[in-house]
Design an enzyme around this catalytic site. Structure first.
Site, PDB file in Angstrom:
ATOM      1  N   ASP A 112      18.780  15.764  14.834  1.00 34.12           N
ATOM      2  CA  ASP A 112      18.795  17.160  15.280  1.00 34.12           C
ATOM      3  C   ASP A 112      17.607  17.874  14.629  1.00 34.12           C
ATOM      4  O   ASP A 112      17.340  17.660  13.445  1.00 34.12           O
ATOM      5  CB  ASP A 112      20.108  17.830  14.849  1.00 34.12           C
ATOM      6  CG  ASP A 112      20.449  19.025  15.710  1.00 34.12           C
ATOM      7  OD1 ASP A 112      21.520  19.026  16.333  1.00 34.12           O
ATOM      8  OD2 ASP A 112      19.632  19.976  15.778  1.00 34.12           O
TER       9      ASP A 112
ATOM     10  N   TYR B 242      14.654  25.505  33.042  1.00 38.28           N
ATOM     11  CA  TYR B 242      15.711  24.770  32.327  1.00 38.28           C
ATOM     12  C   TYR B 242      16.349  23.743  33.265  1.00 38.28           C
ATOM     13  O   TYR B 242      16.475  22.557  32.926  1.00 38.28           O
ATOM     14  CB  TYR B 242      16.794  25.729  31.789  1.00 38.28           C
ATOM     15  CG  TYR B 242      18.029  24.991  31.357  1.00 38.28           C
ATOM     16  CD1 TYR B 242      18.026  24.210  30.204  1.00 38.28           C
ATOM     17  CD2 TYR B 242      19.198  25.013  32.137  1.00 38.28           C
ATOM     18  CE1 TYR B 242      19.148  23.479  29.830  1.00 38.28           C
ATOM     19  CE2 TYR B 242      20.318  24.284  31.767  1.00 38.28           C
ATOM     20  CZ  TYR B 242      20.279  23.523  30.617  1.00 38.28           C
ATOM     21  OH  TYR B 242      21.390  22.785  30.258  1.00 38.28           O
TER      22      TYR B 242
ATOM     23  N   VAL C  26      28.282  33.003  28.783  1.00 38.85           N
ATOM     24  CA  VAL C  26      29.141  34.180  28.848  1.00 38.85           C
ATOM     25  C   VAL C  26      30.151  34.267  27.694  1.00 38.85           C
ATOM     26  O   VAL C  26      30.417  35.365  27.193  1.00 38.85           O
ATOM     27  CB  VAL C  26      29.865  34.237  30.219  1.00 38.85           C
ATOM     28  CG1 VAL C  26      30.813  33.063  30.412  1.00 38.85           C
ATOM     29  CG2 VAL C  26      30.562  35.551  30.415  1.00 38.85           C
TER      30      VAL C  26
ATOM     31  N   GLY D 202      19.131  34.211  41.840  1.00 33.98           N
ATOM     32  CA  GLY D 202      19.195  32.757  41.660  1.00 33.98           C
ATOM     33  C   GLY D 202      20.512  32.254  41.109  1.00 33.98           C
ATOM     34  O   GLY D 202      20.663  31.062  40.839  1.00 33.98           O
TER      35      GLY D 202
ATOM     36  N   PHE E 150      26.417  22.479  19.748  1.00 35.68           N
ATOM     37  CA  PHE E 150      27.777  22.797  20.207  1.00 35.68           C
ATOM     38  C   PHE E 150      28.516  21.534  20.688  1.00 35.68           C
ATOM     39  O   PHE E 150      29.455  21.060  20.035  1.00 35.68           O
ATOM     40  CB  PHE E 150      27.670  23.872  21.302  1.00 35.68           C
ATOM     41  CG  PHE E 150      28.879  24.038  22.161  1.00 35.68           C
ATOM     42  CD1 PHE E 150      30.161  24.010  21.621  1.00 35.68           C
ATOM     43  CD2 PHE E 150      28.747  24.235  23.545  1.00 35.68           C
ATOM     44  CE1 PHE E 150      31.280  24.172  22.431  1.00 35.68           C
ATOM     45  CE2 PHE E 150      29.854  24.407  24.352  1.00 35.68           C
ATOM     46  CZ  PHE E 150      31.117  24.360  23.806  1.00 35.68           C
TER      47      PHE E 150
HETATM   48  N1  UDP Z   1      28.335  36.659  32.969  1.00 32.96           N
HETATM   49  C1  UDP Z   1      28.777  37.945  32.871  1.00 32.96           C
HETATM   50  N2  UDP Z   1      28.311  38.724  31.854  1.00 32.96           N
HETATM   51  C2  UDP Z   1      27.441  38.271  30.924  1.00 32.96           C
HETATM   52  C3  UDP Z   1      26.993  36.937  31.021  1.00 32.96           C
HETATM   53  C4  UDP Z   1      27.459  36.161  32.044  1.00 32.96           C
HETATM   54  O1  UDP Z   1      29.569  38.418  33.700  1.00 32.96           O
HETATM   55  O2  UDP Z   1      27.043  39.056  30.038  1.00 32.96           O
HETATM   56  C5  UDP Z   1      28.809  35.813  34.070  1.00 32.96           C
HETATM   57  C6  UDP Z   1      27.677  35.281  34.959  1.00 32.96           C
HETATM   58  O3  UDP Z   1      27.431  36.169  36.043  1.00 32.96           O
HETATM   59  C7  UDP Z   1      28.246  33.972  35.461  1.00 32.96           C
HETATM   60  C8  UDP Z   1      29.209  33.532  34.360  1.00 32.96           C
HETATM   61  O4  UDP Z   1      29.421  34.659  33.539  1.00 32.96           O
HETATM   62  O5  UDP Z   1      29.002  34.175  36.640  1.00 32.96           O
HETATM   63  C9  UDP Z   1      28.669  32.389  33.532  1.00 32.96           C
HETATM   64  O6  UDP Z   1      27.397  32.740  33.048  1.00 32.96           O
HETATM   65  P1  UDP Z   1      26.628  31.794  32.058  1.00 32.96           P
HETATM   66  O7  UDP Z   1      25.282  32.413  31.834  1.00 32.96           O
HETATM   67  O8  UDP Z   1      27.491  31.468  30.901  1.00 32.96           O
HETATM   68  O9  UDP Z   1      26.506  30.437  32.909  1.00 32.96           O
HETATM   69  P2  UDP Z   1      25.817  30.133  34.342  1.00 32.96           P
HETATM   70  O10 UDP Z   1      25.549  31.427  35.040  1.00 32.96           O
HETATM   71  O11 UDP Z   1      24.582  29.383  34.007  1.00 32.96           O
HETATM   72  O12 UDP Z   1      26.817  29.331  35.092  1.00 32.96           O
END
Ligand code: UDP
Length: 328
Positions: free
Chosen positions: A31, A144, A188, A266, A11
């Protein structure tokens, strides 16, 4: 100028390649195509300034020859996502830690002029202060985050011991066209865009009031490019949008029905980068507003036809280990 981009078919890496080719660089991509796709580089098909090599960065003996004659290395290759890192921590260690050491060592032997590492803001875990400065305590919550942080430590160590000119950029919630569509649950935008394409409700986590520092990919790439140009080394800098936006705001911009799923252990309620350091050192600042960025995502929504379609029950199943291991 010659650049090498690890993870260049992924990406962010593929956007980096776009930028470098546009600036007249000769580019070598390494890659292993575990997540990267050749289609992400389709703009440059038959361009003699782009060489794409299928190889795993942890294979030191075989990658090192590609570093000869390179001026600058952009290191994006890594395994991403939380759940698979909990299930397969050693795979993450191999890619993100051993792989990064191999990239550092190959860069050192080839005497490259600058190595720039894509670090993760997940090293801050659940921070105490917002916006979060680079000096915040390191609190990785899952493998991760740990392995990306260990990668950063390795980069900085090679900078200190071997005087390899290094920069580490800690990225906050990068989004943009070509964000991953792979099978694992995460990121997300991919989840929501596939749901929108299929007229299914957005699976909002918790109340949706949690916020994220969503940073548009071309802004991120510009930060990497500037870090390569400017005389700076041994620095760790946040790369963020200068703002933080709630999931409810995102859903409003995307438009569609919503269903709610449980808050995940978490997870921070907010991510928000303090970007004063990078502004000062690189003179860089983000240019793409959230509204504009989301519009660009909607313009290229067809890309996510290939993304898996998630629903509350499949998410529950896919995140079982997340709830199992990270719950306090
Ligand atoms: N999120 C959501 N629904 C989903 C996936 C993620 O509401 O199906 C929310 C999640 O709670 C977070 C935000 O989107 O607040 C970003 O999530 P992502 O997994 O992309 O990144 P990270 O949590 O690692 O910052």
């Amino acid at each position: 100028m010659k650049a090498l981009v690890t993870g260049g078919a992924g990406f962010i890496g593929s956007h980096m390649v776009d930028k470098l080719i546009g600036e007249g660089y000769e580019v070598t991509v390494l890659d292993n195509f575990s997540n990267g796709r050749l289609q992400n580089l389709a703009n440059h098909k038959n361009n003699k300034n782009l060489k794409t090599i299928e190889i795993d960065i942890s294979d030191f003996d075989n990658i090192k020859k590609y570093f000869n004659g390179i001026d600058v290395v952009f290191h994006f290759a890594a395994l991403a996502d939380i759940v698979p890192s909990i299930v397969n921590p050693l795979d993450y260690y191999k890619s993100n830690v051993t792989g990064t050491a191999a990239v550092c060592e190959a860069s050192r032997l080839a005497k490259i002029k600058k190595l720039i590492y894509a670090a993760s803001s997940s090293c801050y875990g659940i921070p105490d202060n917002f916006p979060t400065p680079e000096t915040a305590e390191i609190r990785p919550q899952y493998p991760y985050a740990l392995t990306k942080y260990l990668g950063e430590q390795i980069i900085m160590h090679w900078g200190k011991v071997y005087k390899l000119p290094v920069v580490s950029l800690r990225l906050f919630n990068v989004y943009g066209p070509r964000s991953r569509t792979s099978g694992t649950y995460g990121a997300v935008f991919g989840v929501f865009l596939a749901q929108k394409l299929n007229n299914k409700p957005f699976t909002v986590v918790g109340s949706g009031n949690q916020t994220r520092d969503f940073t548009f990919v071309t802004d991120v790439v510009n930060a990497f490019f500037t870090a390569a140009q400017i005389d700076c080394k041994n620095e760790i800098m946040n790369v963020g949008s200068g703002n933080t936006y709630s999931i409810n705001e995102l859903v409003k911009l995307l438009g569609g029905e919503v269903t709610y799923i449980p808050k995940r252990p978490g997870e921070p309620d907010c991510t928000f980068a303090d970007i004063s350091k990078i502004k000062k050192i690189l003179g860089w600042q983000p240019k793409v507003s959230f509204e504009k960025g989301v519009r660009k995502m909607l313009d290229s929504i067809e890309y996510w036809r290939q993304a898996p379609l998630w629903a509350p029950d499949t998410i529950e199943e896919a995140t079982k280990d997340w709830f199992r291991y990270l719950a306090r």
